[in-house]
Design a protein around this motif. Structure first.
Motif, mmCIF file in Angstrom:
data_model
loop_
_atom_site.group_PDB
_atom_site.id
_atom_site.type_symbol
_atom_site.label_atom_id
_atom_site.label_comp_id
_atom_site.label_asym_id
_atom_site.label_seq_id
_atom_site.Cartn_x
_atom_site.Cartn_y
_atom_site.Cartn_z
ATOM 1 N N GLN A 26 -3.402 7.843 7.096
ATOM 2 C CA GLN A 26 -4.355 7.497 8.147
ATOM 3 C C GLN A 26 -5.721 7.084 7.601
ATOM 4 O O GLN A 26 -6.636 6.816 8.370
ATOM 5 C CB GLN A 26 -4.519 8.684 9.104
ATOM 6 N N THR A 27 -5.844 7.020 6.303
ATOM 7 C CA THR A 27 -7.172 6.779 5.741
ATOM 8 C C THR A 27 -7.439 5.296 5.482
ATOM 9 O O THR A 27 -8.052 4.935 4.493
ATOM 10 C CB THR A 27 -7.309 7.540 4.415
ATOM 11 N N VAL A 28 -6.953 4.434 6.352
ATOM 12 C CA VAL A 28 -7.169 3.006 6.163
ATOM 13 C C VAL A 28 -7.826 2.396 7.410
ATOM 14 O O VAL A 28 -7.462 2.745 8.533
ATOM 15 C CB VAL A 28 -5.838 2.281 5.885
ATOM 16 N N ASP A 29 -8.766 1.537 7.179
ATOM 17 C CA ASP A 29 -9.421 0.813 8.272
ATOM 18 C C ASP A 29 -8.382 0.097 9.134
ATOM 19 O O ASP A 29 -7.481 -0.560 8.616
ATOM 20 C CB ASP A 29 -10.398 -0.206 7.668
ATOM 21 N N ALA A 30 -8.566 0.212 10.437
ATOM 22 C CA ALA A 30 -7.561 -0.302 11.370
ATOM 23 C C ALA A 30 -7.345 -1.802 11.213
ATOM 24 O O ALA A 30 -6.215 -2.302 11.254
ATOM 25 C CB ALA A 30 -7.966 0.017 12.804
ATOM 26 N N GLN A 31 -8.431 -2.511 11.001
ATOM 27 C CA GLN A 31 -8.335 -3.955 10.893
ATOM 28 C C GLN A 31 -7.566 -4.376 9.631
ATOM 29 O O GLN A 31 -6.681 -5.224 9.668
ATOM 30 C CB GLN A 31 -9.743 -4.546 10.857
ATOM 31 N N LEU A 32 -7.917 -3.697 8.530
ATOM 32 C CA LEU A 32 -7.201 -3.960 7.280
ATOM 33 C C LEU A 32 -5.722 -3.657 7.445
ATOM 34 O O LEU A 32 -4.859 -4.434 7.033
ATOM 35 C CB LEU A 32 -7.773 -3.081 6.158
ATOM 36 N N ALA A 33 -5.454 -2.526 8.072
ATOM 37 C CA ALA A 33 -4.068 -2.106 8.253
ATOM 38 C C ALA A 33 -3.278 -3.173 9.006
ATOM 39 O O ALA A 33 -2.144 -3.503 8.642
ATOM 40 C CB ALA A 33 -4.029 -0.780 9.008
ATOM 41 N N ASP A 34 -3.898 -3.721 10.027
ATOM 42 C CA ASP A 34 -3.236 -4.779 10.788
ATOM 43 C C ASP A 34 -2.937 -5.985 9.907
ATOM 44 O O ASP A 34 -1.841 -6.540 9.947
ATOM 45 C CB ASP A 34 -4.112 -5.219 11.971
#
Lengths: 338, 338
Positions: A26-34
């Motif tokens: 869960q330690t990743v920026d949402a936008q990056l993850a997308d």
DNA sequence: CTGTTAGCGCGTTCAA
DNA sequence: TTGAACGCGCTAACAG
């Protein structure tokens, strides 16, 4: 095949970020993850399980190691295992030792080499086989038969009591020379079911007659031959308790071939469901095991053990059912129970 | 677990030398090789298959992906595969798609992820499934059913001719309303056997009646239901050709439950061996396939393809046998053939 | 929150 | 003939 680096480049991030996203950290920026996820689908990225397993030193493969792939008891059980495994994201592969210690050893070597995540096994109890798995730390659950040498989670049924009930039923029906065809010496199911047979005889005030007992391999051919021998010797049995489905089929085939009527000439009681049981005349009296449940339970235990390897080994005893049908009824109308 | 470095240290050589010795490269001094080998046995060294496979990007695992693990046709076949595989030092794992496209997809993903060395599959012909394997370069052999979309080595039998023979036999026996219970549309075995049934009817100057044909899944339950429907509608069949063993068993169970006599009321002819065939009364007329040979042949083809991936796909057609027994004989004495 | 670095255990270059 | 170095693809430290 696209690698994690391809995805990383495509998404403009580092490989570790891709790894984190794809493993649900869960330690990743949402936008990056997308961005990572869409890059992955775009490239049809599929993680290389080999590399992942090498790194984590564990696979997501479970092995079910059975002694006879042609025995429907074992294949039915696999269904239960699969259903649990699938939910926990494991894949199940079936390995057939074919009652051969050498083949079992080969498969155990493969399981070890492939670092499979867990094993459900019906042990042949060859010295050292299971020990090898245990000492390598592979989670194991024994089914059907008890494992010797090692203490592992076990799922079984009360073989002795079930066999005693079946034999007692034959005696109550008035059969006087009840024989027993059982499996190889040293296989716990064969021994326990034989013990139940003997217990029933003693409880009825009879002395077990060793001439009425045959050990053979758990195969149709074995049941056929054993039945033939029993019929050719004194005392000639008027009923037989067969301790496994294949033995039952073999014994029955022998009786049919010799033109003997069941149960008028020889009564028969079997262990395990027999394929096409409903089509066989007369209907067979059998003890049945909850095959699907055995599979499920074993898989559940395996999951728990993967989570907590230190938990003390447990033994789960599942209930059997006694189905009295025509094949074991002496001079009475055909009824059905269970 | 000891690694290659442990062995190297123990033998006083480098890891590469150990690797060479253990992989049978002849370019190593005999004395050194001996030292390596004894060090390996002493440490009970077992190469980590994961690491090796990652490096070589190939495992020594074959998958047999079948549509129904409870169908003895498939489990019998595995024996043939195993015997060939063992000699070539492959391990065979059985995967059960259970006729579910989703499960098949899961297993194909696992096969890909684990980089298994080869696959023997009875295809469900879901669009894209096999294509995925093929485009990943995984050697494939199709058994039982033909693969669509992709051209792969195939081992099958002449389903159409066998079905035609069986149906023709029923017609010659004097059955006039011969029904056919077959498998799902789109499954080549179901279609081909149905085609053979129709061909026999036409050859006998009859027009195939669509009301006498039922498609269902290749399960006992499906056969039971289809038989029930056929009996409940006009024209009521006086014989049935069932295109697979489980369908045959289901159909027969339905007839038994309804108190219909075989073959007096309804004749029956089945495809594939039926478990306990010898115990079922009347004895069942069946077409049998050389299951063990199918497995062996498929495995042989897989071996050849591993050696030479460029070889053009071949189709092997193995012979069937027609066993005429009592269940398909109209008003005659029971005989046995084949 | 992200990127760099290192290493899982092995086989295979490349030099020596 | 042998050993050192590299990389298969991934995850888990460690910094930043």
């Amino acid at each position: 095949m696209a690698t994690i680096y391809d995805v990383a480049r495509h998404a403009g991030v580092s490989a570790s970020t891709v790894s984190r996203v794809l493993n649900g950290k869960q330690t990743v920026d949402a936008q990056l993850a997308d961005r990572v996820r869409s890059a992955a689908t775009e490239l049809d990225y599929r993680p290389n399980a080999l590399a992942r397993s090498l790194r984590r030193s564990q696979t997501h493969l479970w092995a079910v190691l059975v002694s006879d792939i042609n025995n429907p008891f074992f294949t039915a059980l696999v269904r239960g295992v699969e259903d649990v495994a699938q939910q926990a994201r494991y894949s199940v592969v079936l390995c057939n030792s074919d009652e051969s210690p050498a083949k079992e050893a080969d498969y155990i070597a493969a399981i070890l080499a492939e670092q499979m995540a867990g094993v459900i096994v019906s042990p042949t109890n060859q010295p050292g086989h299971l020990t090898r798995l245990v000492s390598a730390g592979v989670p194991i659950v024994a089914i059907d038969r008890r494992a010797e040498e090692v203490e592992v989670d076990t799922v079984t049924v009360d073989n002795t009591s079930a066999a005693e009930l079946a034999t007692a039923h034959l005696l109550e029906e008035g059969f006087t020379r009840v024989a027993c065809i059982t499996g190889p010496r040293g296989v716990s199911t064969a021994e326990e079911r034989l013990a139940g047979y003997r217990r029933a005889l003693r409880a009825a005030g009879r002395k077990p007659d060793p001439r009425l007992v045959r050990h053979t391999d758990f195969r149709e051919q074995g049941g056929y031959a054993a039945m033939g021998e029993l019929l050719d010797h004194t005392p000639r049995p008027d009923a037989v308790f067969a301790t496994n489905n294949l033995l039952t089929v073999g014994a029955l085939a022998c009786l049919v071939d010799r033109g003997l009527r069941v149960p008028a000439d020889v009564g028969i009681f079997g262990f395990d469901d027999v394929p096409c049981a409903t089509l066989i005349r007369p209907p067979l009296s059998t003890i049945t095991q909850p095959t699907y449940e055995i599979g499920r339970t074993a898989a559940d235990l395996l999951l728990r053990r993967v989570e907590d390897p230190s938990r003390p080994p447990s033994v789960t005893v599942l209930p059997t059912e006694l189905h009295v049908r025509a094949s074991s009824l002496r001079s009475r109308t055909v009824t059905s129970a269970g």
